[in-house]
Design an enzyme around this catalytic site. Structure first.
Site, mmCIF file in Angstrom:
data_model
loop_
_atom_site.group_PDB
_atom_site.id
_atom_site.type_symbol
_atom_site.label_atom_id
_atom_site.label_comp_id
_atom_site.label_asym_id
_atom_site.label_seq_id
_atom_site.Cartn_x
_atom_site.Cartn_y
_atom_site.Cartn_z
ATOM 1 N N PRO A 1 -12.191 -1.565 -1.513
ATOM 2 C CA PRO A 1 -11.243 -1.095 -0.503
ATOM 3 C C PRO A 1 -10.112 -2.087 -0.267
ATOM 4 C CG PRO A 1 -13.171 -2.034 0.565
ATOM 5 C CD PRO A 1 -13.424 -2.097 -0.924
ATOM 6 N N CYS B 1 21.879 -3.770 0.858
ATOM 7 C CA CYS B 1 23.003 -2.951 0.398
ATOM 8 C C CYS B 1 22.559 -1.770 -0.472
ATOM 9 C CB CYS B 1 23.947 -3.823 -0.409
ATOM 10 S SG CYS B 1 23.094 -4.511 -1.823
ATOM 11 N N TYR C 1 -0.067 -3.293 1.520
ATOM 12 C CA TYR C 1 1.086 -3.043 0.651
ATOM 13 C C TYR C 1 2.399 -3.222 1.417
ATOM 14 C CZ TYR C 1 -2.860 -1.155 -1.881
ATOM 15 O OH TYR C 1 -4.088 -1.035 -2.475
#
Ligand code: LLP
Length: 400
Positions: A260, A327, A356
């Site tokens: 996990p 940008c 993540y």
């Protein structure tokens, strides 16, 4: 309740904050679901690879699932015992395989016949026997985002059943190889149990047919993938998950390994960012903040939803995009979300950012990565300092 505003004042923004107590309860909940069975939770280091996070899980008894030798080194450094470390991934370099074997980790998850050949050769060179597991691709649709689906033949991961069988037979006859496990991982952020169950049945059946030809495996590695609630998803409970796996195993005497990542860390992490400006382009409202896609890539990359809370702010809400200073038009943390009118220095808390998040960050636009804070038992401590400009250019040459 985590004191977000004081933390932002002390450490600055953008900032990652991890609730170590919440990580701990997630770990215990999953571990508890497999109670009475031999099991190892090998934390998927890629989800959040801060050494203190890995160390925290190691102290609870976790192993580590790694996808590069860098992650193996992190796991070792954080105190994970080698016999609880796995090394997975479709493209391992020879040096990585060699080092993993020298480190005497539990096993290498092999993902192709060609890789098996390299592992065997390297084991012979080292005069060692390589412990391996084979990643089976059961060709199951996991019903998740296509970028994080891994269990279909269309995906690059693992090998089909026939190939796996051939590889196990080859290992049986090779003196430098010892097959100890079997592995599958069909995808991430899974909210449906059925595909996991189907995959587990396929792989457990393969395990039985291997045992009939005297290939006896000790570890049944079910990968990671259990989804979490980002918004209003109803996801899999650890109990149902464990019951499905045990149902597929029907009495097979194996040690269950799970990997996990997100389940342990996602909802224990917060990304704090401050408002720089409000602006409008015609009718369109933008809230410009100091955090960006280089800090938290998931919204830009997957259009992933993260709940964003305007701390201590009341007032009439209207629709806005929350965007960063990078940008790119794809640089946003949220699209068309409801927010009250914001002012300079107001704090936004981005939820579910513990998996993540930081790890997928970059230095795009020469932006230093955020600091990381652990919050545990009412105390905060910095577990990674904010990157400075000097850190960013430290490896560059020939500019003087
Ligand atoms: N084991 C293997 C072999 C994996 O490939 C992964 C994740 C895991 C375990 C852990 O999966 P989890 O329990 O965290 O779902 N960047 C994407 C997720 C990529 C997952 C890659 N593999 C995201 O932000 O959603």
């Amino acid at each position: 309740m985590i004191p977000f505003q004081p933390l932002a004042n002390t450490y600055g923004t953008p900032l990652y904050v991890y609730d170590f107590d919440a990580m701990q309860s997630q770990y215990h909940e999953l571990k508890e679901a497999f109670r009475g069975r031999k099991s190892i939770l090998a934390y998927a280091v890629k989800a959040n690879s801060n050494l203190s996070v890995i160390k925290h899980f190691a102290s609870l008894g976790a192993g580590a699932d790694c996808v590069s030798i860098g992650e193996v080194r992190r796991a070792l450094l954080a105190g994970v015992p080698p016999y609880k470390i796995l090394f997975s991934g479709v493209g391992k370099r020879d040096e990585e395989i060699r080092e993993a074997m020298i480190s005497d980790i539990l096993y290498i998850n092999v993902e192709s016949e060609a890789e098996l050949g390299r592992v065997e050769m390297i084991a012979k060179e080292l005069g060692k026997v390589a412990r391996i597991s084979i990643r089976v691709n059961p060709n199951i649709d996991p019903q998740t985002h296509p970028y994080i689906s891994t269990g279909l033949h269309d995906n690059k991961f693992g090998v089909d059943l026939e190939t796996a069988k051939r590889m196990y037979i080859r290992s049986k006859h090779a003196t430098a190889l010892e097959a100890v496990g079997i592995h599958f991982h069909i995808g991430s952020q899974l909210t449906q149990l059925e595909p996991i169950y189907e995959a587990a049945v396929i792989v457990a059946d393969l395990m039985r047919s291997l045992s009939a030809i005297d290939v006896n495996l000790k570890f049944f590695d079910i990968g990671g993938g259990v989804g979490v609630c980002y918004n209003d998803e109803v996801t899999i409970t650890p109990y149902d998950y464990a019951q499905a796996i045990l149902g597929a195993l029907k009495g097979l005497d194996v040690t269950i390994i799970s990997e996990p990542g997100r389940f342990l860390t996602a909802n224990a992490g917060y990304f704090l960012t401050k408002v720089l400006y409000e602006k409008r382009n015609g009718e369109k409202r933008f809230v410009v903040v100091d955090g960006a896609m280089n800090d938290l890539l998931r919204p830009s990359l997957y259009k992933a939803y993260h709940r964003i809370e305007a701390l201590d702010k009341v007032g009439e809400e209207s629709v806005a995009d929350i965007v960063g200073p990078v940008c790119e038009s794809g640089d946003f943390l949220a699209k068309a979300t409801l927010l009250p009118m914001m002012e300079h220095n107001d704090l936004l808390v981005v939820h579910s950012a513990g998996a993540y998040g930081f790890g997928m960050g970059s230095n795009y636009n020469t932006r230093g990565r955020s600091a990381e804070i652990a919050y545990q038992k009412g105390e905060a401590r910095m577990i990674r300092a904010r990157e400075t400009f000097e850190d960013l250019i430290a490896l560059e040459r020939e500019y003087l």
